[in-house]
Design a protein around this motif. Structure first.
Motif, PDB file in Angstrom:
ATOM      1  N   UNK A   1      -2.420 -11.663  15.478  1.00  0.00           N
ATOM      2  CA  UNK A   1      -1.898 -11.230  16.733  1.00  0.00           C
ATOM      3  C   UNK A   1      -2.835 -12.174  17.745  1.00  0.00           C
ATOM      4  N   UNK A   2      -4.002 -12.421  17.564  1.00  0.00           N
ATOM      5  CA  UNK A   2      -4.580 -13.324  18.433  1.00  0.00           C
ATOM      6  C   UNK A   2      -4.118 -14.598  18.533  1.00  0.00           C
ATOM      7  N   UNK A   3      -3.728 -15.193  17.487  1.00  0.00           N
ATOM      8  CA  UNK A   3      -3.242 -16.446  17.169  1.00  0.00           C
ATOM      9  C   UNK A   3      -1.766 -16.432  18.054  1.00  0.00           C
ATOM     10  N   UNK A   4      -0.971 -15.359  18.007  1.00  0.00           N
ATOM     11  CA  UNK A   4       0.360 -15.377  18.649  1.00  0.00           C
ATOM     12  C   UNK A   4       0.090 -15.289  20.190  1.00  0.00           C
ATOM     13  N   UNK A   5      -0.855 -14.748  20.667  1.00  0.00           N
ATOM     14  CA  UNK A   5      -1.304 -14.365  21.813  1.00  0.00           C
ATOM     15  C   UNK A   5      -1.851 -15.827  22.640  1.00  0.00           C
TER      16      UNK A   5
ATOM     17  N   UNK B   1       4.214 -10.584  19.110  1.00  0.00           N
ATOM     18  CA  UNK B   1       2.778 -10.960  18.517  1.00  0.00           C
ATOM     19  C   UNK B   1       2.569 -10.306  17.058  1.00  0.00           C
ATOM     20  N   UNK B   2       3.522  -9.624  16.444  1.00  0.00           N
ATOM     21  CA  UNK B   2       3.519  -9.080  15.370  1.00  0.00           C
ATOM     22  C   UNK B   2       4.291  -9.919  14.174  1.00  0.00           C
TER      23      UNK B   2
ATOM     24  N   UNK C   1       1.600 -17.112  10.343  1.00  0.00           N
ATOM     25  CA  UNK C   1       1.659 -18.041  11.562  1.00  0.00           C
ATOM     26  C   UNK C   1       2.985 -18.726  11.210  1.00  0.00           C
ATOM     27  N   UNK C   2       3.731 -18.839  12.353  1.00  0.00           N
ATOM     28  CA  UNK C   2       5.011 -19.859  12.248  1.00  0.00           C
ATOM     29  C   UNK C   2       4.560 -21.317  12.168  1.00  0.00           C
ATOM     30  N   UNK C   3       3.543 -21.643  12.939  1.00  0.00           N
ATOM     31  CA  UNK C   3       3.324 -23.090  13.110  1.00  0.00           C
ATOM     32  C   UNK C   3       1.746 -23.476  12.997  1.00  0.00           C
ATOM     33  N   UNK C   4       1.260 -23.441  11.752  1.00  0.00           N
ATOM     34  CA  UNK C   4      -0.303 -23.630  11.795  1.00  0.00           C
ATOM     35  C   UNK C   4      -0.876 -24.852  12.440  1.00  0.00           C
ATOM     36  N   UNK C   5      -0.130 -25.953  12.523  1.00  0.00           N
ATOM     37  CA  UNK C   5      -0.659 -27.152  13.053  1.00  0.00           C
ATOM     38  C   UNK C   5      -0.588 -26.991  14.566  1.00  0.00           C
TER      39      UNK C   5
ATOM     40  N   UNK D   1      -3.937  -4.266  26.404  1.00  0.00           N
ATOM     41  CA  UNK D   1      -2.376  -3.960  25.945  1.00  0.00           C
ATOM     42  C   UNK D   1      -2.026  -4.268  24.427  1.00  0.00           C
ATOM     43  N   UNK D   2      -2.940  -4.967  23.948  1.00  0.00           N
ATOM     44  CA  UNK D   2      -2.525  -5.454  22.481  1.00  0.00           C
ATOM     45  C   UNK D   2      -3.354  -4.886  21.424  1.00  0.00           C
ATOM     46  N   UNK D   3      -4.510  -4.009  21.555  1.00  0.00           N
ATOM     47  CA  UNK D   3      -5.280  -3.603  20.720  1.00  0.00           C
ATOM     48  C   UNK D   3      -4.902  -2.461  19.987  1.00  0.00           C
TER      49      UNK D   3
END
Length: 175
Positions: A47-51, A78-79, A83-87, A111-113
């Motif tokens: 979720x943090x990565x998506x944010x 965010x869920x 990960x869609x794109x690690x690079x 709002x995300x926790x």
């Protein structure tokens, strides 16, 4: 224990994600300036990565009353399972840690926790902790003291039978 704050600095968050492999983090806040930081909930690494892929939600530092996510991301955005794109994330984390302007930008994690995340007291029964993990399918569990301050995190690896048995044997052995 590596904890995050409700209002987290982008550069610090990027450094944390780049330097650890933790799957989730406890989130804390200080209810009043003279109080200790207390447990608020948890947030997953994914979720943090998506944010972090959504710069438009970053804000300059402000006091708590005016800091707000005027356009929070939807739960679906965010869920993710992976990960869609690690690079792309690697490039972003590098930019966020090296570019000085990200030292001045923050993200509102409120709002995300997961505010209903389980936690246990520091002296909670190991057997009951194991049962909670098994029945709820948890990946990590925050450990708090009597004042609700984060003092640790228990992961599934901590409760695996062989390492657990060895630790118990060592602790119970006569000194």
């Amino acid at each position: 224990v590596r904890v995050l704050h409700l209002k987290e600095n982008i550069a610090s968050l990027a450094r944390l994600l780049a330097s650890t492999s933790h799957g989730g983090f406890p989130v804390v806040c200080r209810p009043k300036p003279d109080h200790a930081e207390v447990f608020q909930g948890t947030i997953k690494r994914l979720e943090l990565c998506m944010l972090l892929e959504n710069e438009h939600i970053f804000e300059p530092q402000t006091n708590d009353e005016t800091f707000s996510s005027s356009h929070p991301l939807s739960y679906e955005k965010i869920t993710v399972e992976k990960l869609p794109n690690l690079s792309r994330l690697t490039v972003l984390l590098n930019r966020y840690t090296t570019d000085p302007r990200y030292q001045q930008l923050f993200i509102n994690l409120d709002p995300y926790i997961n505010k209903s995340a389980m936690s246990v007291q520091a002296h909670f029964s190991l057997q009951r902790t194991y049962i909670i993990f098994r029945t709820l399918g948890l990946r990590h569990l925050t450990v708090v003291d009597r004042q609700n301050r984060v003092v640790g995190v228990i992961t599934r690896k901590d409760l695996m039978p062989f390492p657990l048995e060895e630790r118990l044997r060592l602790q119970l052995a006569p000194r």
